[in-house]
Design a protein around this motif. Structure first.
Motif, PDB file in Angstrom:
ATOM      1  N   SER A  58       7.008  -0.900  -6.159  1.00  0.00           N
ATOM      2  CA  SER A  58       6.558  -2.112  -5.472  1.00  0.00           C
ATOM      3  C   SER A  58       6.878  -2.042  -3.983  1.00  0.00           C
ATOM      4  CB  SER A  58       7.203  -3.348  -6.094  1.00  0.00           C
ATOM      5  OG  SER A  58       8.597  -3.313  -5.904  1.00  0.00           O
ATOM      6  N   THR A 115       6.004  -4.539  -0.013  1.00  0.00           N
ATOM      7  CA  THR A 115       5.380  -5.712   0.587  1.00  0.00           C
ATOM      8  C   THR A 115       4.097  -5.282   1.290  1.00  0.00           C
ATOM      9  OG1 THR A 115       6.531  -5.466   2.688  1.00  0.00           O
ATOM     10  CG2 THR A 115       7.623  -6.799   0.985  1.00  0.00           C
ATOM     11  N   ASP A 164       3.224  -5.985   4.300  1.00  0.00           N
ATOM     12  CA  ASP A 164       3.559  -5.511   5.648  1.00  0.00           C
ATOM     13  C   ASP A 164       3.950  -4.037   5.641  1.00  0.00           C
ATOM     14  OD1 ASP A 164       3.142  -8.017   6.796  1.00  0.00           O
ATOM     15  OD2 ASP A 164       5.224  -8.626   6.514  1.00  0.00           O
ATOM     16  N   THR A 165       4.791  -3.653   4.686  1.00  0.00           N
ATOM     17  CA  THR A 165       5.263  -2.275   4.611  1.00  0.00           C
ATOM     18  C   THR A 165       4.125  -1.312   4.316  1.00  0.00           C
ATOM     19  OG1 THR A 165       7.362  -3.104   3.765  1.00  0.00           O
ATOM     20  CG2 THR A 165       6.944  -0.768   3.481  1.00  0.00           C
ATOM     21  N   TYR A 197      -5.426  -7.156   2.951  1.00  0.00           N
ATOM     22  CA  TYR A 197      -5.281  -8.549   2.530  1.00  0.00           C
ATOM     23  C   TYR A 197      -6.583  -9.141   2.003  1.00  0.00           C
ATOM     24  CZ  TYR A 197      -4.178 -13.534   2.855  1.00  0.00           C
ATOM     25  OH  TYR A 197      -3.991 -14.868   2.564  1.00  0.00           O
ATOM     26  N   TYR A 252      -0.873  -8.063  -7.408  1.00  0.00           N
ATOM     27  CA  TYR A 252      -0.801  -8.482  -6.006  1.00  0.00           C
ATOM     28  C   TYR A 252      -0.585  -9.983  -5.947  1.00  0.00           C
ATOM     29  CZ  TYR A 252      -2.529  -9.498  -1.269  1.00  0.00           C
ATOM     30  OH  TYR A 252      -2.673  -9.941   0.024  1.00  0.00           O
ATOM     31  N   ARG A 256       3.009 -14.386  -1.648  1.00  0.00           N
ATOM     32  CA  ARG A 256       4.284 -13.766  -1.301  1.00  0.00           C
ATOM     33  C   ARG A 256       4.126 -12.461  -0.528  1.00  0.00           C
ATOM     34  NH1 ARG A 256       7.996 -14.288  -6.701  1.00  0.00           N
ATOM     35  NH2 ARG A 256       8.287 -16.533  -6.580  1.00  0.00           N
ATOM     36  N   GLY A 257       2.941 -11.868  -0.609  1.00  0.00           N
ATOM     37  CA  GLY A 257       2.701 -10.597   0.077  1.00  0.00           C
ATOM     38  C   GLY A 257       3.353  -9.422  -0.630  1.00  0.00           C
ATOM     39  N   THR A 258       3.488  -9.539  -1.959  1.00  0.00           N
ATOM     40  CA  THR A 258       4.112  -8.454  -2.718  1.00  0.00           C
ATOM     41  C   THR A 258       3.069  -7.700  -3.536  1.00  0.00           C
ATOM     42  OG1 THR A 258       4.626  -9.937  -4.561  1.00  0.00           O
ATOM     43  CG2 THR A 258       6.344  -9.600  -2.889  1.00  0.00           C
TER      44      THR A 258
END
Length: 143
Positions: free
Chosen positions: A11, A13, A15-16, A46, A61, A65-67
């Motif tokens: 897993s 994020t 962003d990462t 996104y 997804y 939360r963006g996870t």
């Protein structure tokens, strides 16, 4: 998917992942990324890629939360292994048919329009050259 697969728990994020992909695409370190490079990849992930992969069951997804969590990819893993990890090699390989098709297209157009010494060949020769080139490109792509 490779990035998620390489993480201990599968897993990460959004962003990462966006930073990782942007750095790979631009062939630079993450700390050298500009905000526009990050943003371009982030928006694509996104809005398009992550929701589609979630819908297909490849990832879990959570948009709020963006996870991102990798799911069972055993059915598609062979395709990941077959892909080049070096983007320069991959783009060079896929560009060859484009160069061949472009060169043949220019020569055939010159022949059909009776340009210079190309005018000496009959129309049937240009047709055959076009067919042979198309088959060559198709065979190249198939392999």
């Amino acid at each position: 998917m490779r990035y998620l697969r390489d993480q201990t728990d599968g897993s990460a994020t959004l962003d990462t992942v966006a930073e990782h992909i942007a750095a790979k695409e631009n062939d630079i370190e993450i700390k050298q990324l500009t905000s526009s490079q990050r943003k371009r990849v982030y928006i694509g992930l996104y809005q398009c890629h992550l929701p589609k992969m979630d819908e297909l069951g490849v990832i879990e997804y959570d948009q709020s939360r963006g996870t991102i969590e990798l799911q069972d990819i055993s059915q598609i893993e062979p395709f990941l292994e077959g892909l080049s990890t070096d983007p320069r090699t991959e783009s060079t390989r896929s560009a060859v048919p484009v160069y061949v098709a472009s060169a043949v297209g220019i020569v055939v157009t010159g022949g059909v329009l009776d340009v210079g010494p190309l005018a000496m060949a009959p129309a049937a020769a240009w047709t055959m050259l076009s067919i042979v080139a198309l088959f060559g490109v198709a065979i190249h792509q198939y392999r």
